[in-house]
Scaffold this motif. Structure first.
Motif, PDB file in Angstrom:
ATOM      1  N   MET A   1      -5.732   1.609   4.377  1.00 19.03           N
ATOM      2  CA  MET A   1      -6.064   1.833   2.974  1.00 19.03           C
ATOM      3  C   MET A   1      -5.811   0.570   2.172  1.00 19.03           C
ATOM      4  O   MET A   1      -4.943  -0.236   2.512  1.00 19.03           O
ATOM      5  CB  MET A   1      -5.221   2.969   2.382  1.00 19.03           C
ATOM      6  N   VAL A   2      -6.570   0.433   1.103  1.00 17.82           N
ATOM      7  CA  VAL A   2      -6.326  -0.618   0.121  1.00 17.82           C
ATOM      8  C   VAL A   2      -5.809   0.053  -1.139  1.00 17.82           C
ATOM      9  O   VAL A   2      -6.467   0.925  -1.702  1.00 17.82           O
ATOM     10  CB  VAL A   2      -7.604  -1.418  -0.183  1.00 17.82           C
ATOM     11  N   VAL A   3      -4.622  -0.332  -1.548  1.00 15.84           N
ATOM     12  CA  VAL A   3      -4.042   0.169  -2.793  1.00 15.84           C
ATOM     13  C   VAL A   3      -3.738  -1.041  -3.655  1.00 15.84           C
ATOM     14  O   VAL A   3      -2.937  -1.897  -3.278  1.00 15.84           O
ATOM     15  CB  VAL A   3      -2.760   0.983  -2.542  1.00 15.84           C
ATOM     16  N   GLY A   4      -4.384  -1.111  -4.804  1.00 19.77           N
ATOM     17  CA  GLY A   4      -4.245  -2.307  -5.621  1.00 19.77           C
ATOM     18  C   GLY A   4      -4.826  -3.490  -4.873  1.00 19.77           C
ATOM     19  O   GLY A   4      -5.974  -3.479  -4.442  1.00 19.77           O
ATOM     20  N   ASP A   5      -4.017  -4.510  -4.656  1.00 19.51           N
ATOM     21  CA  ASP A   5      -4.482  -5.672  -3.905  1.00 19.51           C
ATOM     22  C   ASP A   5      -3.731  -5.816  -2.584  1.00 19.51           C
ATOM     23  O   ASP A   5      -3.607  -6.908  -2.040  1.00 19.51           O
ATOM     24  CB  ASP A   5      -4.361  -6.958  -4.729  1.00 19.51           C
ATOM     25  N   SER A   6      -3.232  -4.690  -2.057  1.00 21.71           N
ATOM     26  CA  SER A   6      -2.499  -4.693  -0.793  1.00 21.71           C
ATOM     27  C   SER A   6      -3.217  -3.840   0.243  1.00 21.71           C
ATOM     28  O   SER A   6      -3.725  -2.757  -0.068  1.00 21.71           O
ATOM     29  CB  SER A   6      -1.076  -4.161  -0.989  1.00 21.71           C
ATOM     30  N   LEU A   7      -3.239  -4.325   1.469  1.00 20.93           N
ATOM     31  CA  LEU A   7      -3.842  -3.618   2.595  1.00 20.93           C
ATOM     32  C   LEU A   7      -2.729  -2.976   3.413  1.00 20.93           C
ATOM     33  O   LEU A   7      -1.814  -3.656   3.871  1.00 20.93           O
ATOM     34  CB  LEU A   7      -4.639  -4.593   3.460  1.00 20.93           C
ATOM     35  N   PHE A   8      -2.808  -1.669   3.590  1.00 18.03           N
ATOM     36  CA  PHE A   8      -1.810  -0.930   4.357  1.00 18.03           C
ATOM     37  C   PHE A   8      -2.427  -0.447   5.666  1.00 18.03           C
ATOM     38  O   PHE A   8      -3.535   0.091   5.683  1.00 18.03           O
ATOM     39  CB  PHE A   8      -1.302   0.276   3.567  1.00 18.03           C
ATOM     40  N   VAL A   9      -1.684  -0.610   6.758  1.00 21.79           N
ATOM     41  CA  VAL A   9      -2.134  -0.134   8.065  1.00 21.79           C
ATOM     42  C   VAL A   9      -0.900   0.037   8.935  1.00 21.79           C
ATOM     43  O   VAL A   9       0.119  -0.635   8.719  1.00 21.79           O
ATOM     44  CB  VAL A   9      -3.144  -1.124   8.694  1.00 21.79           C
ATOM     45  N   HIS A  10      -0.975   0.923   9.917  1.00 19.40           N
ATOM     46  CA  HIS A  10       0.218   1.217  10.710  1.00 19.40           C
ATOM     47  C   HIS A  10       0.708   0.006  11.489  1.00 19.40           C
ATOM     48  O   HIS A  10       1.880  -0.369  11.401  1.00 19.40           O
ATOM     49  CB  HIS A  10      -0.052   2.365  11.678  1.00 19.40           C
ATOM     50  N   ALA A  11      -0.167  -0.615  12.281  1.00 18.43           N
ATOM     51  CA  ALA A  11       0.256  -1.725  13.146  1.00 18.43           C
ATOM     52  C   ALA A  11      -0.218  -3.065  12.600  1.00 18.43           C
ATOM     53  O   ALA A  11       0.589  -3.905  12.214  1.00 18.43           O
ATOM     54  CB  ALA A  11      -0.243  -1.513  14.571  1.00 18.43           C
ATOM     55  N   SER A  12      -1.503  -3.284  12.575  1.00 19.73           N
ATOM     56  CA  SER A  12      -2.119  -4.485  11.993  1.00 19.73           C
ATOM     57  C   SER A  12      -3.625  -4.299  12.073  1.00 19.73           C
ATOM     58  O   SER A  12      -4.121  -3.551  12.922  1.00 19.73           O
ATOM     59  CB  SER A  12      -1.726  -5.772  12.741  1.00 19.73           C
ATOM     60  N   LEU A  13      -4.336  -4.992  11.236  1.00 21.57           N
ATOM     61  CA  LEU A  13      -5.794  -4.918  11.252  1.00 21.57           C
ATOM     62  C   LEU A  13      -6.344  -6.330  11.405  1.00 21.57           C
ATOM     63  O   LEU A  13      -6.088  -7.199  10.574  1.00 21.57           O
ATOM     64  CB  LEU A  13      -6.316  -4.285   9.959  1.00 21.57           C
TER      65      LEU A  13
END
Length: 556
Positions: free
Chosen positions: A400-412
């Motif tokens: 997911m992208v929230v604001g200007d941060s990318l969140f992911v469990h391990a890495s993308l």
């Protein structure tokens, strides 16, 4: 294990004085060292001497070594000897041949160019295990200022990582759960489901491992880190707009909800000015609740109060621990409460959610089986009809992208964005969602297996346990080279974000870490007592103040 040396007060007040008649000026039960300033910078040597003292004292509290380690510590201008001038170095640990031991950031010339100065300032009688050189930050004083609030912990991390590579110390919580060969193959775990004795034996093994970890942790002292300002930079302040534009929980039309529903309750008075990110929980309900209360997201009755906040949990709520059902039900309830009261709760997929959907219950404890009502109850809960199964399939995203941060469990990585035709975060989530919604219950998967049908939930790249976004450790464990950071920046460029925030890879001693100039933030600190440490901590992003903080709770 406090320092016993009476020279401490004199040394800190007047600067280090190393007498030829004294073997080591500072001594604990586990570590002995001398301190020398080779090149000062506006009095920084006195500051570093004090910080090193506190760091070594803390390190000594968590290790019980049969033979004390001995070393010499120096302050020098490390900027003269960097391979990559754009990347700062806090400290470097050298072996007896003055070769840097760094396993994560080889940014110092080898062998150390100023080794003659070190040799000139050590006693020949001392038998050192290693040398430590601290940077005087002459080339970047502002970098030191950013570390001052928690510099002693930075030193601890620098020392421990390198000493582990030498085999001089171990990680006190670093046991691994033994995994029999073939345990993760369908040919093994599908038939096993029909054999209660084998399932119980595995569950008891997981439970005993957890109990051993908890008992081991009680014999060690946790490092109670201070809250640390990771960065103070431009963070998107228009969180609502950014969420509305960039965060989409993709579901097919039959499950589709108005994508603005979660934002309607946040208009007007409820300005979303905080983003709280929490790492892997792995069945530790008590620690999850403690973290959410500390972050002022829930009250004493565990009801949602984070009207100004977005909570992002990065996956792996389940397995290993003993209260997984309570965790899912609590998080699902909080998500619904946030829709009514204001604020947003997002939960991402982790590799352990996928293991449960696939029918691999190897990491499930006996306690969890009992809470679910046995293996059948667990599989029903994660089925397309079960509350948890529906939530995992319909609500949890890969990234997911929230604001200007990318969140992911391990890495993308850029390659995994490219597996879909559109190549966007939404496309990747849609791709995963389509597979999950097509995934039947475990019993249904077993019937397909007997017919020779291999469902895509087992072989699609997005669920690849080694390289996929839920399993890769390419950034977390990779050497921090220009090549690695460039690859990370490519992902950020493709997703129009400034940083990637990940879990999955446990950070030793419960310390949130960063790489590539804070563009990668690693927040899996071993929250669960069943995996390593039982630490308390989370990431807090204050969008109105443009600050990113690592927050910690004291005590075990």
């Amino acid at each position: 294990m406090k320092f016993q040396n009476i020279l401490l007060l004199t040394s800190l007040a007047l600067g280090s004085v190393i007498s030829e008649n004294i073997d080591y000026a500072y001594t604990t039960d586990d570590l002995k060292y001398n301190f020398k300033c080779l090149e000062d910078n506006k009095g920084v040597c006195k500051y570093l001497e004090k910080e090193l003292y506190e760091a070594i004292n803390g390190l000594s509290e968590i290790h019980n070594l049969e033979t004390p380690l001995k070393f010499e510590a120096f302050v020098d201008d490390l900027s003269k000897y960097r391979l990559y001038p754009s990347r700062e170095v806090v400290a470097v640990v050298l072996n007896k041949e003055f070769v840097p031991l760094s396993t994560k950031d080889k940014n110092i010339i080898s062998p150390y160019p100023n080794s003659e100065a070190i040799l000139a300032n050590i006693s020949k009688e001392n038998e050192n295990d290693f040398y430590l050189v601290l940077n005087n930050f002459k080339s970047n004083e502002s970098y030191l200022d950013s570390l001052r609030e928690d510099f002693d912990s930075s030193i601890v991390m620098e020392i421990t990582e390198e000493l582990k590579s030498l085999g001089l110390i171990g990680y006190p919580y670093g046991q691994s759960l033994f995994i029999p060969k073939g345990e993760f193959k369908k040919e093994f775990f599908f038939p096993k489901r029909r054999e209660p004795e084998r399932m119980d034996a595995t569950a008891k093994n997981v439970t005993e491992f957890c109990n051993d970890m908890v008992n081991l942790e009680k014999s060690h002292t946790l490092i109670n880190w201070e809250d640390t300002l990771i960065s103070k930079e431009s963070i998107t302040t228009k969180v609502r707009r950014a969420v509305k534009k960039l965060v989409k929980c993709y579901v097919p039309k039959k499950y589709m909800k108005n994508e603005d529903d979660e934002l309607k309750n946040n208009e007007g008075e409820n300005e979303l000015n905080r983003i709280i990110a929490v790492g892997d929980i792995h069945g530790d309900y008590e620690h999850l609740i403690a973290i959410l209360r500390h972050a002022k997201l829930i009250d004493e009755e565990n009801n949602w109060i984070g009207k100004d906040s977005i909570l992002v949990q990065v996956g792996d709520l389940n397995q290993r621990g003993n209260e997984t059902p309570k965790i899912y039900n609590t998080m699902i309830d909080l998500r619904e409460q946030a829709k009514e009261k204001g604020g947003i709760v997002y939960m991402l997929l982790g590799n352990h959610e996928i293991l449960e959907i696939q029918g691999n219950h190897f990491y499930t404890s006996m306690s969890d089986y009992e809470l679910y009502g046995g293996v059948e109850g667990l599989e029903e809960a994660f089925s397309p009809e079960g509350r948890i199964g529906q939530f995992v399939r319909q609500e949890m995203n890969v990234t997911m992208v929230v604001g200007d941060s990318l969140f992911v469990h391990a890495s993308l990585t850029p390659e995994y964005l490219a597996i879909t035709e559109g190549g966007t975060v939404d496309d990747l989530n849609a791709h995963a969602r389509e597979i999950l919604l097509d995934t039947p219950s475990v019993e249904g998967l077993y019937e397909l297996y007997l017919q020779g049908v291999n469902h895509t939930v087992y072989n699609d790249p997005v669920f690849n346990p080694d390289d996929g976004p839920l399993g890769t450790r390419i950034f977390a464990n990779g050497e921090e080279t220009d090549e690695m950071c460039s690859k990370l920046e490519k992902t950020l460029e493709l997703t129009n974000t400034k940083r990637m925030i990940v879990g999955h890879t446990v950070q030793t001693y419960g310390k949130i870490r960063t790489k590539c100039n804070n563009k990668l933030i690693l927040i899996d600190i071993g929250i669960s007592r069943c995996i390593g440490g039982g630490y308390y901590g989370y990431l807090e992003m204050l969008t109105d103040k443009k600050e990113i903080w690592a927050r910690y709770l004291g005590g075990n």
